[in-house]
Write a protein that holds these residues in place. Sequence first.
Motif, PDB file in Angstrom:
ATOM      1  N   ASP A  19      11.561  22.653 -22.078  1.00 58.25           N
ATOM      2  CA  ASP A  19      10.375  23.075 -20.760  1.00 58.25           C
ATOM      3  C   ASP A  19      11.197  22.050 -19.844  1.00 58.25           C
ATOM      4  O   ASP A  19      11.464  21.838 -18.629  1.00 58.25           O
ATOM      5  N   LEU A  20      12.263  20.793 -19.868  1.00 58.15           N
ATOM      6  CA  LEU A  20      12.895  20.351 -19.749  1.00 58.15           C
ATOM      7  C   LEU A  20      14.336  20.475 -19.361  1.00 58.15           C
ATOM      8  O   LEU A  20      15.054  21.920 -20.149  1.00 58.15           O
ATOM      9  N   ASP A  21      15.353  20.167 -18.234  1.00 57.34           N
ATOM     10  CA  ASP A  21      16.379  20.985 -17.299  1.00 57.34           C
ATOM     11  C   ASP A  21      17.380  19.990 -18.064  1.00 57.34           C
ATOM     12  O   ASP A  21      17.539  18.447 -18.709  1.00 57.34           O
ATOM     13  N   ALA A  22      18.685  19.680 -17.778  1.00 51.13           N
ATOM     14  CA  ALA A  22      19.453  18.942 -18.523  1.00 51.13           C
ATOM     15  C   ALA A  22      19.378  16.968 -17.718  1.00 51.13           C
ATOM     16  O   ALA A  22      20.236  16.713 -18.460  1.00 51.13           O
ATOM     17  N   MET A  23      19.027  17.128 -16.975  1.00 50.12           N
ATOM     18  CA  MET A  23      18.447  15.940 -16.037  1.00 50.12           C
ATOM     19  C   MET A  23      16.877  15.608 -16.674  1.00 50.12           C
ATOM     20  O   MET A  23      16.734  14.289 -16.201  1.00 50.12           O
ATOM     21  N   GLY A  24      16.820  16.177 -17.895  1.00 49.91           N
ATOM     22  CA  GLY A  24      15.539  15.297 -18.947  1.00 49.91           C
ATOM     23  C   GLY A  24      13.985  15.398 -17.295  1.00 49.91           C
ATOM     24  O   GLY A  24      12.968  14.601 -18.113  1.00 49.91           O
ATOM     25  N   VAL A  25      14.320  16.329 -17.307  1.00 48.25           N
ATOM     26  CA  VAL A  25      13.388  16.680 -16.172  1.00 48.25           C
ATOM     27  C   VAL A  25      11.903  18.058 -16.270  1.00 48.25           C
ATOM     28  O   VAL A  25      13.021  19.000 -16.844  1.00 48.25           O
ATOM     29  N   VAL A  26      11.392  17.939 -16.099  1.00 48.92           N
ATOM     30  CA  VAL A  26      11.054  19.471 -15.893  1.00 48.92           C
ATOM     31  C   VAL A  26      11.311  20.306 -15.358  1.00 48.92           C
ATOM     32  O   VAL A  26      10.619  20.351 -13.968  1.00 48.92           O
ATOM     33  N   HIS A  27      11.868  21.214 -15.431  1.00 44.86           N
ATOM     34  CA  HIS A  27      12.300  22.857 -14.736  1.00 44.86           C
ATOM     35  C   HIS A  27      11.211  23.469 -14.094  1.00 44.86           C
ATOM     36  O   HIS A  27      10.166  23.588 -14.520  1.00 44.86           O
ATOM     37  N   ASN A  28      11.509  23.004 -12.246  1.00 42.31           N
ATOM     38  CA  ASN A  28      10.526  24.135 -11.533  1.00 42.31           C
ATOM     39  C   ASN A  28      10.058  25.467 -11.621  1.00 42.31           C
ATOM     40  O   ASN A  28       8.973  25.501 -11.744  1.00 42.31           O
ATOM     41  N   GLY A  29      11.351  26.354 -12.341  1.00 41.38           N
ATOM     42  CA  GLY A  29      10.484  27.545 -13.483  1.00 41.38           C
ATOM     43  C   GLY A  29       9.369  27.079 -14.586  1.00 41.38           C
ATOM     44  O   GLY A  29       9.009  28.076 -14.206  1.00 41.38           O
ATOM     45  N   ARG A  30       9.665  26.216 -15.500  1.00 41.97           N
ATOM     46  CA  ARG A  30       7.964  26.115 -16.627  1.00 41.97           C
ATOM     47  C   ARG A  30       7.074  25.442 -15.767  1.00 41.97           C
ATOM     48  O   ARG A  30       6.020  26.118 -16.536  1.00 41.97           O
ATOM     49  N   TYR A  31       6.471  25.054 -14.789  1.00 48.90           N
ATOM     50  CA  TYR A  31       5.484  25.186 -14.421  1.00 48.90           C
ATOM     51  C   TYR A  31       4.845  25.614 -13.794  1.00 48.90           C
ATOM     52  O   TYR A  31       3.401  25.920 -15.029  1.00 48.90           O
ATOM     53  N   ALA A  32       5.427  27.221 -13.768  1.00 51.23           N
ATOM     54  CA  ALA A  32       4.171  27.884 -14.258  1.00 51.23           C
ATOM     55  C   ALA A  32       4.114  29.202 -15.821  1.00 51.23           C
ATOM     56  O   ALA A  32       2.727  29.208 -15.660  1.00 51.23           O
ATOM     57  N   VAL A  33       4.518  28.193 -16.908  1.00 48.44           N
ATOM     58  CA  VAL A  33       4.251  28.792 -18.017  1.00 48.44           C
ATOM     59  C   VAL A  33       3.195  27.669 -18.297  1.00 48.44           C
ATOM     60  O   VAL A  33       1.984  27.767 -19.055  1.00 48.44           O
ATOM     61  N   LEU A  34       3.498  26.240 -18.074  1.00 47.75           N
ATOM     62  CA  LEU A  34       2.846  24.847 -18.163  1.00 47.75           C
ATOM     63  C   LEU A  34       1.301  25.496 -17.559  1.00 47.75           C
ATOM     64  O   LEU A  34       0.059  25.596 -18.121  1.00 47.75           O
ATOM     65  N   PHE A  35       1.148  26.569 -16.075  1.00 45.75           N
ATOM     66  CA  PHE A  35      -0.126  26.740 -15.792  1.00 45.75           C
ATOM     67  C   PHE A  35      -0.766  27.640 -16.363  1.00 45.75           C
ATOM     68  O   PHE A  35      -2.021  27.856 -16.984  1.00 45.75           O
ATOM     69  N   GLU A  36      -0.038  28.405 -16.844  1.00 46.36           N
ATOM     70  CA  GLU A  36      -0.182  29.431 -17.923  1.00 46.36           C
ATOM     71  C   GLU A  36      -0.701  29.057 -19.559  1.00 46.36           C
ATOM     72  O   GLU A  36      -2.042  29.620 -20.530  1.00 46.36           O
ATOM     73  N   ARG A  37      -0.019  28.343 -19.809  1.00 46.69           N
ATOM     74  CA  ARG A  37      -0.896  27.280 -20.853  1.00 46.69           C
ATOM     75  C   ARG A  37      -1.868  27.019 -21.156  1.00 46.69           C
ATOM     76  O   ARG A  37      -2.858  27.000 -21.558  1.00 46.69           O
ATOM     77  N   ALA A  38      -2.205  25.930 -19.581  1.00 39.33           N
ATOM     78  CA  ALA A  38      -3.346  25.429 -19.674  1.00 39.33           C
ATOM     79  C   ALA A  38      -4.256  26.218 -19.697  1.00 39.33           C
ATOM     80  O   ALA A  38      -5.813  26.694 -19.490  1.00 39.33           O
ATOM     81  N   LEU A  39      -4.857  27.862 -18.706  1.00 36.42           N
ATOM     82  CA  LEU A  39      -5.396  28.840 -18.838  1.00 36.42           C
ATOM     83  C   LEU A  39      -5.561  28.958 -20.068  1.00 36.42           C
ATOM     84  O   LEU A  39      -6.531  30.023 -20.592  1.00 36.42           O
ATOM     85  N   ALA A  40      -4.765  29.196 -20.746  1.00 38.31           N
ATOM     86  CA  ALA A  40      -4.993  29.985 -21.995  1.00 38.31           C
ATOM     87  C   ALA A  40      -5.397  29.375 -23.085  1.00 38.31           C
ATOM     88  O   ALA A  40      -6.841  29.491 -23.879  1.00 38.31           O
ATOM     89  N   ALA A  41      -5.769  27.886 -23.033  1.00 39.41           N
ATOM     90  CA  ALA A  41      -6.546  26.599 -23.885  1.00 39.41           C
ATOM     91  C   ALA A  41      -7.986  26.220 -23.119  1.00 39.41           C
ATOM     92  O   ALA A  41      -8.996  26.026 -24.103  1.00 39.41           O
ATOM     93  N   HIS A  42      -7.468  27.039 -21.862  1.00 38.93           N
ATOM     94  CA  HIS A  42      -9.071  26.599 -21.105  1.00 38.93           C
ATOM     95  C   HIS A  42      -9.914  28.080 -21.742  1.00 38.93           C
ATOM     96  O   HIS A  42     -11.070  28.207 -21.910  1.00 38.93           O
ATOM     97  N   TRP A  43      -8.875  29.455 -21.496  1.00 37.33           N
ATOM     98  CA  TRP A  43     -10.233  30.617 -22.149  1.00 37.33           C
ATOM     99  C   TRP A  43     -10.555  30.906 -22.922  1.00 37.33           C
ATOM    100  O   TRP A  43     -11.275  31.399 -23.657  1.00 37.33           O
TER     101      TRP A  43
END
Length: 148
Positions: A19-43
């Motif tokens: 999920d990290l970019d070359a600078m060691g922070v979460v890549h901006n495009g991965r937030y949608a994936v992380l949100f999807e993981r949260a929804l799946a874990a809930h539902w």
Amino acid sequence: MNIVTDFGHLQPVEVHFDDLDAMGVVHNGRYAVLFERALAAHWSPRGWAFDPSSPRFAEIFFVVREFSIRYRRPILGVGPVHVHFWIDDLGESNVDYSFRFQSTDGETVYAEGRRRQVKVDRQTLRPAPLSPAVRAACELLLGPPAEN
């Protein structure tokens, strides 16, 4: 894990190395994936698994119509973060989520945004009404009334 919040749901998600970019922070495009993981874990444990072989899958055949996010602070490295999400609007065929990525202690907000998803018919791919069961499940996540 069930964490208490005044409204909506607070879901822990794990940030992985990919999920990290070359600078060691979460890549901006991965937030949608992380949100999807949260929804799946809930539902999923509530009987609404995102699994085409599930008998209820047709009821939750949604497509994302809009996704917007405002980044406040980078998430550094791997590990747990919390995603607080709630439903702002429950329409005939749409579900509008608001969400906030935050530290596990709740002190830091990393990002916040909105996502609109639309229930579609699997054959026609046209908007279709939410089932009464989906609507009832979603009503449990309704957030506070919007301020004018």
